[in-house]
Motif scaffolding. Sequence first.
Motif, PDB file in Angstrom:
ATOM      1  N   CYS A 123       7.548 -46.435  13.292  1.00 48.72           N
ATOM      2  CA  CYS A 123       7.310 -47.777  12.748  1.00 48.72           C
ATOM      3  C   CYS A 123       7.167 -47.765  11.229  1.00 48.72           C
ATOM      4  CB  CYS A 123       6.086 -48.409  13.404  1.00 48.72           C
ATOM      5  SG  CYS A 123       4.498 -47.800  12.822  1.00 48.72           S
ATOM      6  N   ALA A 149      -2.629 -46.251   9.646  1.00 49.74           N
ATOM      7  CA  ALA A 149      -2.499 -46.205  11.104  1.00 49.74           C
ATOM      8  C   ALA A 149      -2.703 -44.803  11.661  1.00 49.74           C
ATOM      9  CB  ALA A 149      -1.120 -46.734  11.511  1.00 49.74           C
ATOM     10  N   ARG A 181      -0.070 -46.959  15.747  1.00 53.50           N
ATOM     11  CA  ARG A 181       0.710 -48.164  16.028  1.00 53.50           C
ATOM     12  C   ARG A 181       1.889 -47.852  16.936  1.00 53.50           C
ATOM     13  NH1 ARG A 181       3.168 -51.190  11.008  1.00 53.50           N
ATOM     14  NH2 ARG A 181       0.983 -51.550  10.497  1.00 53.50           N
TER      15      ARG A 181
END
Length: 154
Positions: free
Chosen positions: A16, A60, A77
């Motif tokens: 991501c 994250a 994430r």
Amino acid sequence: MARAMGTDERSGACLCGAVSVRLPRAMCDVGVCHCASCLRWNSGPWMSLQAPGATVSGDALVVYRSSAFAERGFCGRCGTHIFHRPQDGPEIAVSAGLFQHVELHIAREIFFDAKPPFYRFVADSEKRSSASMAREWLPRLLIRRMRRWLRRLR
Ligand SMILES: [Zn+2]
Ligand SMILES: [Zn+2]
């Protein structure tokens, strides 16, 4: 998207893009770990680059203490596995798959005796047994842990 951001061979990122890794220099020696923990973590052997001095960034990032001496980092994430490192000491192994480096090759396979029979690599790599890994690492990690405890007592 993440791959496009890290354009050179020293930059890598999770699926991501929330966690990124920067290597101190270009690296191409991939280590493969066949231990039971890596197998469970990855559903297969874990392929990594030994990269002391690598910087990992991103809010994250989640760090999980996976054994008495080690911890593993992953993106909270997207779940991409980022690193494995001792809780005490400068070593860090980062996931080889984060990087798009054409020169990557399998240099060694560790915990080779723990490898399940359903896969194998054809690479002509150095093979290390669980016993030889324990002989090398356990005394080193115990001494570091004792030093940390002693520092805390002072
Ligand atoms: Zn991610
Ligand atoms: Zn492992």
